[in-house]
Every structure is written in C-alpha cells, then in structure tokens.
Design a protein around this motif. Sequence first.
Motif, PDB file in Angstrom:
ATOM      1  N   LYS A 423       0.838  -1.082   0.065  1.00  0.00           N
ATOM      2  CA  LYS A 423       0.083   0.015  -0.133  1.00  0.00           C
ATOM      3  C   LYS A 423       0.933   1.194  -0.141  1.00  0.00           C
ATOM      4  CE  LYS A 423      -4.008  -2.058   2.713  1.00  0.00           C
ATOM      5  NZ  LYS A 423      -4.808  -1.953   3.720  1.00  0.00           N
ATOM      6  N   GLY A 424       0.443   2.230  -0.467  1.00  0.00           N
ATOM      7  CA  GLY A 424       1.140   3.514  -0.422  1.00  0.00           C
ATOM      8  C   GLY A 424       1.989   3.426  -1.759  1.00  0.00           C
ATOM      9  N   GLY A 425       3.129   4.431  -1.534  1.00  0.00           N
ATOM     10  CA  GLY A 425       4.102   4.649  -2.666  1.00  0.00           C
ATOM     11  C   GLY A 425       3.354   5.323  -4.060  1.00  0.00           C
ATOM     12  N   GLN A 426       4.108   5.258  -5.008  1.00  0.00           N
ATOM     13  CA  GLN A 426       3.837   6.150  -6.233  1.00  0.00           C
ATOM     14  C   GLN A 426       3.963   5.301  -7.362  1.00  0.00           C
ATOM     15  OE1 GLN A 426       5.941   9.692  -4.367  1.00  0.00           O
ATOM     16  NE2 GLN A 426       5.131  10.279  -6.350  1.00  0.00           N
ATOM     17  N   ASP A 427       3.356   6.088  -8.840  1.00  0.00           N
ATOM     18  CA  ASP A 427       3.603   5.409  -9.867  1.00  0.00           C
ATOM     19  C   ASP A 427       4.640   5.761 -10.664  1.00  0.00           C
ATOM     20  OD1 ASP A 427       1.035   4.407  -9.321  1.00  0.00           O
ATOM     21  OD2 ASP A 427      -0.007   5.611 -10.944  1.00  0.00           O
ATOM     22  N   LEU A 428       5.478   4.800 -11.164  1.00  0.00           N
ATOM     23  CA  LEU A 428       6.796   5.149 -11.760  1.00  0.00           C
ATOM     24  C   LEU A 428       6.621   4.647 -13.396  1.00  0.00           C
ATOM     25  CD1 LEU A 428       9.594   5.968 -11.736  1.00  0.00           C
ATOM     26  CD2 LEU A 428      10.168   3.663 -10.728  1.00  0.00           C
ATOM     27  N   TYR A 429       7.189   5.170 -14.221  1.00  0.00           N
ATOM     28  CA  TYR A 429       7.167   4.735 -15.499  1.00  0.00           C
ATOM     29  C   TYR A 429       8.631   4.643 -16.093  1.00  0.00           C
ATOM     30  CZ  TYR A 429       2.247   6.502 -15.501  1.00  0.00           C
ATOM     31  OH  TYR A 429       0.885   6.767 -14.934  1.00  0.00           O
TER      32      TYR A 429
END
Length: 478
Positions: A423-429
């Motif tokens: 849970k949590g964190g961010q999106d990374l491309y």
Amino acid sequence: MQGLFFFLFMNSLSFLTTISTSTDTLTSSQILRTSQTLESSNETFVLGFIPGINLNNFYLAIWYKNSQDTVVWVANRDNPLQNNSTNDGFLKIGDNGNIVLLNSSSNNNLVWSSNQTTVTKNQLVLQLLDNGNLVLRETNVNDPTKYLWQSFDFPTDTLLPSMNLGWNFEKNTEKHLTSWKITGQNPSTGDYSYKIDFHGLPETFLVGSDRSLMYRGGPWNGETFSGLPEAKMQEDTDSIVFNFSWNEHGVYYSFSTINGSIYSRLVLNSYGQLQHFTWNQSTKTWSTKYLYVFLSDDCDQYRKCGPYSICGAHASPVCKCMKGFVPKNERTWNVNDFESDGCVRKTNLDCKSDEFYQMVNVKLPETTKTPVFVNTTMGIKECGDLCRRNCSCTGYANIFVTNGGSGCVMWFGELVDIINYTKGGQDLYIRQAYSKLGTPSSPEFGASSGIKWFQSPPNAVAGDRIVVLPAKLSVNHH
C-alpha cells in the motif's frame, strides 16, 4: 597577566545579579546558576541544568515542566560543565553579545558559547519562549526575523512544533536532528542524523556517524515522504499538520498542532528510530503516534538491490530485476550479493520504438545523485511526452499524488533504491526496449504492482538538453 585577567573578570561579576524568582528572561546584568531555571510564560518549558551519567557533569538544557525527564534541547552536549559544587557554573550574556556558559571553579573557563557574530551596543535579553525556543534579542525587539540567535537553529534530537529541518539557501545553513549517544541518559552526539538533501527532489536521509547513507525516505509527494507510506497511514490527522516548503529561499520540513494545547514532539532516538510523541493529559504520559523504524527490514538498507532492481520486503529473494533487466553479475546475484552490481538491460534501447511500463506502489528512485529534470507544474502526459522525446530519459513520474497527481520528475541515469509496497508509494514509468511479445506477464511483487505499457510516439528524437529546474513549492497536509 592571567591573574590580573581573573581579578578583573571576577570584579566585573560583582556587578551581576542572580535571578531571584521564576522568570522567562535573563538580562545582561544577570547570571543563571546551575541551581536556577528560566520558565516560559505559559509554564510549558524550563531552561536549566541537568546532570549527566557522571553526577558532577551538567548540561544546559530545555525540558517540559510537566515531564521533567523529557529534554528537548541541549546546548553543551559534547562538553559538559564539570561542576564540583552547586554553584560552580553559570550562564550569562557576554560583553560581545554571545551567550556564554562558564565554570567558575576553573578560572571561569568557557564551556559553551552561542558563537553568534552580530555585534550590537544595545541592551540584550535571553528569553525562553512559549514554544520552547531560547532566543537572544535586543530588549525592545520582538520580531523573530531579527533575533540575534535562537536555539531552534541548532536542534539536537528533537523537533518541536514551529521548528523546522532543512536548508536556508540564502544563508547556506542547514538544520537536522542528531540522536543522543544513549537516549534519556547521555546527550552527547550519537550515531544517527536525520537530514534533508535538496539536490534533485528534496529527500530525507538517515545518516550514520561515519556519514554513510543508511536509509532514504524518498521525496515529498504532497502527503508524506514517498519512502514512508506508513506515516500517511498512521498519522493523527485530527491534531497534526505536516508542512513542507520548497522554493528559491530554502527547503524545510516541519509540523504543527491544530490544538495549541497539545504537546507533540518528533525524536530521533539512539537506535536510529524516528518517534512521534503526543502528551496524554489524562494519563500524564507520552503516547507514540507513529514510529519510523528505518532499518526494520532488508529493503530499508540504502541501495540494497543496486541499479534497475526492486526490493520487496516480503519477497524471496528480496531483490529482483525490473522487467527487461537481468543481473549484471549472475554469480554474485545468486548468492544474494545484490548491492554491488544490480541489473542491466536485456535489450538495448533504440529510442524510436521504446516502450514505457507503469509500476505502482513504489518508492521513487533516488534523485539526489542522478541527473533529473524537475518541474512542479507539468502534468503526467506532458511529462511522459517530454521523456519519450529524449532518448537519455530512463523514467518519469508525478512529483505529487494529491489532487490526482501533478508535477514532473524525469531521470537521466540509473534508477536505484526502489522499494515495492503493498500500500502507498507512487507510480513510476520505466523506459523499456520494444517487446515483440506484447504485454508482459504479471510483475514479481504481487498484484498491487501492476504494469501497463505505453509505446513511444513515432516522432521521438534524441538530444534534448537535460535541465534541473528550480522548483517552487509550499504545501501542507492535515
């Protein structure tokens, strides 16, 4: 000559008086002895002397009046006053405008000084404010920006409401927390510091006594630091407001309480844990609102898995290469020596046909030691288009997760220190060579780390200039 100096100095002390009643202020004509205290006008904080492990050693300190063993600041933490009798040491405002702690039993040797350099001929006072800040100011000056010196500029192990950590770019000064050697017993400089590095995106780091980086808290995402998702989950949003400011003047992290009567403090203890305490008035005890145990699992170790790899605390092994990457050194990787080499691309990029895949619930890669592009107003689509057009761009992400996401950060080098969260964190491309097989299989670390693929536009070109833009940001969260 030394005897003459001592005689003249002692003669000058005859014009000084000791404070006789509880007050929050020490004037230029007064001294504060080791048996005396200053007390803030709201009766919250006390300035005085505390004994060390060796009861003949004393430290000038500030503590809570209702919790006398809760020390929030120490002046002479690495140079205790060696006191053989109750009144051997004293604090005064020196003739040069400095606050000085002297030992009268050893020819008034200087034990500690505020070392402030602003010289003034005006009358000065030392005052303990209601927020726990000890300030040196001119008698008729109450403007905080004109204080000559203040303890809030020199934190020890504790962050109080209205204090801040970070950098003042105009003065090139920095404030950070440093643990006690033994929390609650020995206030000398300990083994851990908690700091903000402003290069790239400002990020928090836990630093060891040898200046080695032990843990990276990740950049601020509008709610919390991306490497501390548990802070967002556990914070008491009814009483605490977290503030982060980042602009051309500096970068600061602080917190405040909605209810001014609530006592709250953030403490870096001697084990390298960051604890947030709130006073429980009914039980007369401190309760822990949340606790950052930085090194609680393998993934907390700084750069545990090396470049282009992901750490999953509940995975076995904990490190796996990103999709499209393979271990650089298969032999060391197979014996769980992940950090030394990390991973490398399976297929070289050709820019025009490159794809991007989306990872979710991750701590963003480090930005302080890798070239990055930062823009706080750009959206994710514009950010992605810009990254696709620059063949050196290895990945991109939103800076903020609030209001659907905003801001742009792009990496132009190795992607390191990435952690996957449930849970949590961010999106990374992530930039990836074109895959003829189409959509890849599920990611290594659970369903929450879903992957989506995006192909570069046909007009992608190489050679765009890498720029680190100055960012303007002032946000708070509650």
